[in-house]
Design a protein around this motif. Structure first.
Motif, PDB file in Angstrom:
ATOM      1  N   LYS A  74       0.805  -1.220   0.000  1.00 34.45           N
ATOM      2  CA  LYS A  74       0.000   0.000   0.000  1.00 34.45           C
ATOM      3  C   LYS A  74       0.839   1.271   0.000  1.00 34.45           C
ATOM      4  CE  LYS A  74      -0.714   0.800   4.966  1.00 34.45           C
ATOM      5  NZ  LYS A  74      -1.723   1.093   5.985  1.00 34.45           N
ATOM      6  N   ASN A  75       2.108   1.129   0.406  1.00 33.26           N
ATOM      7  CA  ASN A  75       2.979   2.300   0.432  1.00 33.26           C
ATOM      8  C   ASN A  75       3.974   2.330  -0.740  1.00 33.26           C
ATOM      9  OD1 ASN A  75       2.824   1.723   3.857  1.00 33.26           O
ATOM     10  ND2 ASN A  75       2.003   3.584   2.919  1.00 33.26           N
ATOM     11  N   ASN A 135       3.083  10.547  10.173  1.00 34.61           N
ATOM     12  CA  ASN A 135       2.448   9.441   9.444  1.00 34.61           C
ATOM     13  C   ASN A 135       3.139   9.201   8.099  1.00 34.61           C
ATOM     14  OD1 ASN A 135       0.579   8.912  11.449  1.00 34.61           O
ATOM     15  ND2 ASN A 135      -0.960  10.301  10.586  1.00 34.61           N
ATOM     16  N   ASP A 154       4.959   5.816   6.812  1.00 37.90           N
ATOM     17  CA  ASP A 154       4.595   5.160   5.550  1.00 37.90           C
ATOM     18  C   ASP A 154       5.838   4.887   4.702  1.00 37.90           C
ATOM     19  OD1 ASP A 154       1.916   5.148   6.148  1.00 37.90           O
ATOM     20  OD2 ASP A 154       1.460   7.006   5.068  1.00 37.90           O
ATOM     21  N   THR A 179      -1.992   9.261   2.433  1.00 35.49           N
ATOM     22  CA  THR A 179      -1.131   8.090   2.578  1.00 35.49           C
ATOM     23  C   THR A 179       0.045   8.230   1.627  1.00 35.49           C
ATOM     24  OG1 THR A 179      -2.981   6.661   3.187  1.00 35.49           O
ATOM     25  CG2 THR A 179      -0.991   5.580   2.345  1.00 35.49           C
ATOM     26  N   CYS A 225       3.201   7.047  -0.702  1.00 44.29           N
ATOM     27  CA  CYS A 225       3.620   5.914  -1.522  1.00 44.29           C
ATOM     28  C   CYS A 225       4.954   6.253  -2.181  1.00 44.29           C
ATOM     29  CB  CYS A 225       2.581   5.605  -2.600  1.00 44.29           C
ATOM     30  SG  CYS A 225       0.979   5.110  -1.967  1.00 44.29           S
TER      31      CYS A 225
END
Length: 812
Positions: free
Chosen positions: A673-674, A734, A738, A771, A773
């Motif tokens: 997901k990252n 965060n 990640d 998030t 990536c």
């Protein structure tokens, strides 16, 4: 013998008496139509003047005949008379108007045959004074020489005098500055020296036009001129005046002030005094290196009629005032060769009538404002030799009358916008010495009127477009110092007017096309490419001084002066030994191969078309970012319901193909997901037949991390609060977590260790929910777990961006 001599003299006297009687009879005959001897004198003088002007190719004197008694006006302007001023003019006492302008008159401003008069001094001091009725004297003829006669000072009724564009020397007789009736005084384009009397403003109270340009006048510009309320035009340019400029604020009728190339020593703030000149249209202060200071904000209060402003070649500093936008009638703005700094004010977009904008050779640092697109009447835009950056504004497409565009020697980046090629009126285009990338758009062929095209010394790549052959008027083409590949296009053979071609310092290959020897080239530079084969021997190639071919190691030829080795004979082909069955099979196999290739190309072209539509033709507005090996575009499919990120590889950059393979290998077998997800890969050819490679990823709505860490407050002005980018401490933590999870997965979560090699904020992408990536695996390296540590580290080398390379990679 003495008697014969006496008889000869008597015979001569008799002939002279007979001639006198004939002239007397003519006077009587013509005099019958008049009652005044002066009229008879005028008539005979005019006829004599006509005879003296023996060259009359335009028939200007046909109407001069014996029915004309006298005249008050002689206008011989715009002919090609090439004689001296005839002496008979001095007898025309009623003459009010003389115009000899635009002819080929020569000699002094005194009559011809001066030996017929008493003496030269008399002619200089008294000849013109006989013309007591003269009001206008126009002698602008390019051929008069010598000094201005003193006798002109005695024409007390003179109103208009124009002695310009001649070869006059000396000084202006002081008495001429005392003729109070003078309204126009023009002596420009001569070699007159001396000073202007300080009392000129008092002795010439009716002066409207004072034109002194292009002479050798010195001293100070008289302050008394500021009192001549009737003054409309003042031309001081190209002289040796010094000192400060008088304050002309009281001259409400002043229309134009030209003071270029004088030695004015003043602060540019003196133009504030001109705000009261409510009729002022033109101010020219060019090439005055002793002018200092900065342009005052009061320029916003200049006349609403202000049309032309030229302040160039000075020492002024500072920024262009925002108030410049108030001068809405301005058609020419020239502020070149100064030390102006800072950005261009956006108010410049209000100058809707601007035709010429020249900011050449300053220290301007900013993006070129999109407000240029508001200047729809712009004819010439010169921004060269500054520190402009960013992309070339596509809003220039609105400048449909543009003929000259010079953006050279700046820091512009990105591709050449296709949009700005739409105006087809360009005659001069110079984008040299920037950081432009990508290929030359094929739309360049629409510039059918362009004469000079210079894209040299950038980072342009790809093929030189064949469409250049449609630029029928092209005379000067410079593409040197780029990354162009492939062969010299055949389309250039259509440029029959081309005289100067420079394709040096590129990666052009194959042979030199023979059509280059058929063009009328005066200069040809093909040096430092990878050309090969035989050098042509005709045309421009016969002139060693006109061509440059050095740095092409595989060229050969027979021209001794070029120092190339002779060409070896071609080996004889073995095709004649082929048996008949092989000759039949080869064509069949060839046709089949071509059919297969057509099918493959059709499918690839379909994929290309889909990507083209998804990215709106790879539009500049869809750019998400640029890297060393290519650009990333935003793509939209499914009627706007699905967003993609499409990375187009620039295969002309060394290492781009290797980067493509590295990214495919790194992302093909991993899911996290990252780590950015790769959706598809495209290997094809583009519409010009070049190799085409693209990678399609998931779209990340919040862009790259560097845009959040290094945002520009100036760019935030005018944006809504939702557009402002700011990360609080929780979001930063965060994101760091990640990224750590992604790196941990890449190093330990698969069978092989994947080293990213270029981990930096611009390669960290943020999703809709922030998030993080990790993306851009173009420098990634896959290290097999079975390799020893020494072998693994050795295969990586030093890779990545300076400042972000892992220390361990350098130390090992």
């Amino acid at each position: 013998m003495g008697r014969r001599k006496w008889q000869a003299r008597a015979s001569t006297r008799r002939r002279q008496n007979d001639d006198a009687k004939n002239r007397s009879s003519q006077v009587v005959e013509l005099g019958e139509q008049t009652s005044s001897n002066s009229n008879q004198t005028d008539l005979l003088s005019l006829l004599a003047l006509k005879e003296a002007l023996n060259v009359d190719p335009n028939g200007a004197l046909i109407s001069w005949n014996r029915t004309t008694n006298f005249c008050t006006k002689i206008n011989l302007g715009n002919n090609i008379f090439n004689s001296r001023i005839p002496q008979e003019i001095g007898l025309l006492r009623r003459l009010e108007y003389i115009e000899f302008s635009n002819n080929l008159f020569t000699g002094r401003i005194v009559p011809a045959n001066i030996s017929l008069w008493r003496n030269l001094a008399w002619v200089r001091t008294k000849f013109w004074r006989n013309l007591t009725s003269l009001r206008t004297l126009y002698l602008r003829s390019r051929g008069f020489e010598g000094e201005i006669p003193q006798s002109l000072s005695q024409l007390e009724g003179l109103s208009y005098i124009n002695l310009g564009d001649n070869n006059l020397i000396g000084t202006i007789p002081l008495g001429m500055f005392n003729i109070s009736t003078i309204e126009q005084f023009k002596v420009d384009f001569n070699d007159i020296h001396g000073t202007i009397p300080s009392t000129i403003g008092l002795t010439l109270p009716n002066l409207k036009l004072l034109v002194l340009g292009k002479n050798q006048f010195s001293g100070r510009v008289p302050i008394s001129l500021s009192n001549v309320s009737s003054l409309e035009l003042l031309v001081l340019s190209v002289n040796n005046f010094n000192g400060i400029m008088p304050r002309f604020g009281g001259l409400s009728k002043l229309d134009s002030l030209y003071a270029a190339e004088t030695l004015i020593e003043d602060d540019i703030s003196f133009i504030s005094s001109l705000t009261n000149c409510t009729s002022l249209r033109v101010l020219d202060l060019g090439d005055n290196p002793l002018i200092t200071g900065s342009i005052p904000e009061t320029i916003a209060n200049m006349s609403t009629l202000f049309d032309r402003l030229r302040i160039y070649g000075t020492q002024i500093v500072g920024r262009i005032p925002a108030g410049i936008g108030n001068l809405i009638r301005l058609t020419r703005l020239q502020l070149s060769y100064n030390n102006i700094e800072g950005p261009i004010p956006l108010s410049i977009g209000r100058l809707f009538n601007l035709r010429v904008l020249n900011l050449e050779d300053n220290r301007i640092t900013s993006d070129a404002p999109s407000a240029f697109g508001n200047l729809t009447f712009l004819y010439s835009l010169s921004l060269q030799i500054n520190n402009f950056s960013g992309i070339i504004p596509t809003s220039l497409v609105n400048c449909t009358t543009m003929r000259e565009l010079d953006l050279s020697r700046n820091n512009f980046i990105g591709p050449i916008p296709r949009e700005i090629l739409i105006p087809t009126s360009y005659v001069f285009w110079n984008l040299s010495y920037n950081e432009l990338t990508g290929s030359i758009p094929v739309e360049v062929g629409s510039l059918t009127k362009v004469e000079v095209l210079d894209f040299s010394n950038n980072r342009l790549s790809g093929l030189v477009p064949n469409s250049l052959g449609m630029c029928n008027s092209l005379e000067w083409l410079h593409l040197e110092g780029n990354l162009f590949e492939g062969q010299i296009p055949q389309g250039l053979g259509s440029l029959r007017g081309l005289t100067n071609l420079d394709l040096s310092r590129n990666n052009l290959s194959r042979t030199i096309p023979i059509f280059l020897s058929e063009l009328h080239l005066q200069k040809l530079n093909l040096s430092f490419n990878i050309l090969q084969g035989k050098v042509p021997i005709t045309g421009v190639f016969k002139n060693k001084t006109a061509i440059s071919l050095e740095g092409n190691k595989n060229l050969c030829g027979v021209i001794f002066e070029l120092n190339f080795p002779p060409c070896s004979s071609s080996s004889i082909s073995s095709k004649n030994n082929l048996s008949t069955p092989i000759k039949v099979v080869i064509p069949i196999v060839g046709v089949a191969a071509i059919l297969c290739l057509i099918i493959i190309l059709y499918k690839r072209r379909t994929i290309n078309t889909n990507l083209l539509h998804a990215t709106n033709g790879f539009s500049e507005y869809n750019i998400l970012g640029r890297g060393r090996f290519g650009s990333v575009y935003k793509g939209i499919i499914d009627n706007g319901h699905t967003f993609l990120a499409v990375k187009i590889l620039n295969l002309f950059v060394k290492g781009a193909t290797k980067s493509f393979m590295a990214e495919c290998n790194a992302l093909s077998g991993i899911r996290h997901k990252n780590v950015v997800k790769m959706l598809s890969v495209c290997e094809s050819v583009d519409f010009q037949g070049n190799d085409f490679k693209a990678l399609i990823y998931e779209f990340k709505a919040n862009g790259s991390l560097d845009k959040w860490l290094c945002y520009n407050r100036e760019q935030e002005k005018g944006q809504s609060e939702t557009q402002l980018r700011y990360l609080d401490i929780k979001q930063r933590l965060n994101i760091a977590i990640d990224i750590a999870r992604a790196v941990e997965y890449l190093h330990c979560g698969t069978n092989s260790t994947i080293v990213h090699g270029d981990l930096k904020p611009s390669n960290i992408l943020l999703d809709q929910d922030m998030t993080a990536c990790v993306g851009d695996f173009g420098l990634a390296k896959i290290i097999s777990s079975i390799l020893s540590p020494q072998e693994s580290s050795g295969t990586i080398g030093i890779r990545g961006t300076i400042g972000y390379v892992p220390p361990v990679c350098i130390l090992t």
